[in-house]
Every structure is written in structure tokens, then in C-alpha cells.
Design a protein around this motif. Structure first.
Motif, short mmCIF file in Angstrom:
data_model
loop_
_atom_site.label_atom_id
_atom_site.label_comp_id
_atom_site.label_asym_id
_atom_site.label_seq_id
_atom_site.Cartn_x
_atom_site.Cartn_y
_atom_site.Cartn_z
N ILE A 1 9.10 -4.54 -2.81
CA ILE A 1 8.34 -4.72 -2.76
C ILE A 1 7.33 -5.03 -4.14
O ILE A 1 7.12 -6.10 -4.82
CB ILE A 1 7.08 -3.55 -2.05
CG1 ILE A 1 7.24 -2.81 -0.46
CG2 ILE A 1 6.19 -3.12 -2.94
CD1 ILE A 1 6.60 -1.25 -0.51
N SER A 2 9.01 -4.84 -4.92
CA SER A 2 9.08 -4.41 -6.81
C SER A 2 9.23 -5.93 -6.48
O SER A 2 8.86 -6.76 -7.47
CB SER A 2 10.32 -3.52 -7.11
OG SER A 2 10.23 -4.10 -8.31
N ALA A 3 10.34 -6.89 -6.11
CA ALA A 3 10.89 -8.18 -5.73
C ALA A 3 10.06 -8.64 -5.60
O ALA A 3 9.01 -10.27 -6.07
CB ALA A 3 11.73 -8.70 -4.79
N ALA B 1 7.40 -9.26 -9.06
CA ALA B 1 8.24 -10.00 -9.68
C ALA B 1 7.70 -11.19 -9.14
O ALA B 1 8.09 -12.23 -10.11
CB ALA B 1 9.12 -9.82 -9.83
N SER B 2 7.95 -11.58 -8.11
CA SER B 2 8.44 -13.23 -7.64
C SER B 2 6.30 -13.82 -8.27
O SER B 2 6.27 -14.71 -7.35
CB SER B 2 8.93 -13.62 -6.48
OG SER B 2 7.51 -13.50 -5.52
N GLY B 3 5.73 -13.03 -8.75
CA GLY B 3 4.94 -13.73 -8.34
C GLY B 3 3.35 -13.42 -7.83
O GLY B 3 1.50 -13.83 -7.59
N ASN B 4 3.79 -12.39 -6.76
CA ASN B 4 2.31 -11.82 -5.61
C ASN B 4 2.11 -10.74 -6.60
O ASN B 4 2.41 -9.87 -6.63
CB ASN B 4 2.97 -11.70 -4.40
CG ASN B 4 4.18 -13.09 -3.71
OD1 ASN B 4 2.48 -13.62 -2.90
ND2 ASN B 4 4.92 -13.04 -3.90
N ILE B 5 0.79 -11.05 -5.56
CA ILE B 5 -0.09 -9.62 -6.41
C ILE B 5 -0.31 -9.14 -5.02
O ILE B 5 -0.21 -9.38 -3.49
CB ILE B 5 -1.88 -10.00 -6.30
CG1 ILE B 5 -1.70 -10.85 -7.90
CG2 ILE B 5 -2.66 -8.65 -6.80
CD1 ILE B 5 -3.27 -11.76 -7.80
N VAL B 6 0.30 -7.04 -5.24
CA VAL B 6 0.52 -6.42 -4.43
C VAL B 6 -0.38 -5.15 -5.08
O VAL B 6 -0.36 -4.96 -6.22
CB VAL B 6 1.45 -6.09 -4.13
CG1 VAL B 6 2.00 -4.81 -3.08
CG2 VAL B 6 2.54 -7.43 -3.38
N GLY B 7 -1.49 -4.78 -4.20
CA GLY B 7 -1.94 -3.76 -4.95
C GLY B 7 -1.34 -2.49 -5.77
O GLY B 7 -0.48 -2.31 -4.80
N ALA B 8 -1.21 -2.13 -6.40
CA ALA B 8 -0.51 -1.11 -7.04
C ALA B 8 -0.56 0.67 -6.11
O ALA B 8 0.92 0.47 -6.03
CB ALA B 8 -1.45 -0.40 -8.32
N PRO B 9 -1.27 1.33 -4.94
CA PRO B 9 -0.50 1.84 -3.91
C PRO B 9 0.39 2.11 -2.99
O PRO B 9 0.88 2.93 -2.94
CB PRO B 9 -2.07 2.35 -3.47
CG PRO B 9 -3.29 1.94 -4.30
CD PRO B 9 -3.27 0.55 -5.06
N VAL B 10 0.61 0.58 -3.05
CA VAL B 10 1.64 0.45 -1.92
C VAL B 10 2.95 0.64 -2.18
O VAL B 10 3.90 0.94 -2.32
CB VAL B 10 1.79 -1.47 -1.74
CG1 VAL B 10 2.72 -1.97 -1.14
CG2 VAL B 10 0.45 -1.90 -1.65
#
Length: 193
Positions: free
Chosen positions: A143-145, A148-157
Motif C-alpha cells: 500500500i505504501s508503494a 509512493a508511485s503517485g496513486n491516491i489512497v484514502g488515509a484509513p487504508v
């Protein structure tokens, strides 16, 4: 509601897959790897539940976590988008992480403080919970990668995955007679003296 009528689609035969928004990507995409690791975490928890038995005090907690992990996978498989959709994607909620923190605190209150790292083992259930914990840590790295690759992921994930691995650690200790049967690491124990 999910309705599966056909199990195979042949889409993956060439190394591609569809995300939850029906966009196509490669199977080695960070997003696919992340929700694949979440799925693996869920399966490992299922094995731990089998080792514990349905009457164990941790079983309902783990059952809820398994359901939350499907929510997390659903969140990850639908990329964030500025384009309006006809439907609302399922997203993780901060309250799911807050609940995990409450469970960590509740269970950890029963345990003595650690003076050493723990080797994964003890009871079968503890070993399986440690396996689930390490798979969850891998999911967290994926998920961190993805982020870092520029994808938006909601903070709760990411936060949920981080707290879940902590809870699985505490649960492993609980299943080792509230930590009394933990297998402790002895630094340098096999070195020549």
C-alpha cells in the motif's frame, strides 16, 4: 450487491486484470499486489480462526476483521477519480481503525510488558496469527508503494493495515496463554562463546 455467475473470464490469461471500476491494468500493478496481499492476510486469518475454534473469545473479533478486510480490498480495487461515477465506491472509514485500537488496548492490558522480541510460535493459533501479521505487514508495504508511485489512497487504508498487524501481534500473545508461553528471542544464543 455482488453477483458472481461466472468464475473465470480469461482476462488474466495475458497478464491483465480489471479493477473495481472496470479499468484494465497489469496483474503486477502495485494496486493489484496491495489488495492481493490483503486477500492473503484475510486467508491467513481464516486459518488462525480454524486453529482457535469458533468458541474462542478472539473468533468474533477476527470475523469482524475479515469483513473489514473485504472493505479494504474493495477500497483499494477502485482507484480514486475526479470523474463522476453512477455509483459510490466503498471506502474505509477512520472508525474501523479506531475500533482496532480499542481492541489492541483491551487485549494488551492483560499482558505483561515484553523484555525481548518474540519468535513466531508457541501454540498453532499463535503461529498462524504471526503468519497473518507478517502478511499484513507485506500488504502495508505494498500500500505504501502504491501511494509512493503517485496513486491516491484514502488515509484509513494504510492506517488500518498498520494497526491490524499490531492487533494480530497482541492476539498471538493472547493465544500463548496471555504471553506466558511466548517463545522469546535470545540474542546470539547459538553463537560460539
Amino acid at each position: 450487491m455482488v453477483k458472481l455467475t461466472k468464475i473465470y473470464t480469461r482476462t488474466g490469461d495475458a497478464g491483465a486484470t480489471r479493477l473495481g471500476d472496470m479499468s484494465q491494468t497489469v496483474k503486477h500493478d502495485h494496486r493489484v499486489a496491495a489488495y492481493g496481499d490483503i486477500d492473503e492476510t484475510n486467508s491467513a486469518i481464516g486459518l488462525a480462526r480454524c486453529a482457535l475454534g469458533a468458541d474462542h473469545e478472539l473468533d468474533p473479533v477476527l470475523a469482524r476483521i475479515q469483513n473489514d478486510l473485504f472493505d479494504l480490498g474493495a477500497d483499494l480495487c477502485v482507484p480514486e477519480s475526479d470523474t463522476p461515477r453512477d455509483w459510490q465506491p466503498l471506502r474505509m472509514d477512520a472508525g474501523q481503525t479506531t475500533w482496532l485500537e480499542g481492541e489492541i488496548d483491551r487485549l494488551n492490558d492483560r499482558l505483561d510488558a515484553l523484555n525481548s522480541f518474540i519468535l513466531p510460535g508457541g501454540t498453532e493459533a499463535a503461529a498462524r496469527l504471526h503468519m497473518a501479521r507478517t502478511i499484513c505487514r507485506r500488504a502495508e508495504r505494498q500500500i505504501s508503494a502504491l501511494i509512493a508511485s503517485g496513486n491516491i489512497v484514502g488515509a484509513p487504508v494504510l492506517t488500518y493495515a498498520n494497526r491490524l498487524s499490531d492487533l494480530l501481534f497482541v492476539m498471538a500473545r493472547i493465544t500463548n496463554d496471555d504471553g506466558r508461553s511466548d517463545v522469546l528471542w535470545v540474542p546470539g544464543a547459538s553463537r560460539d562463546t
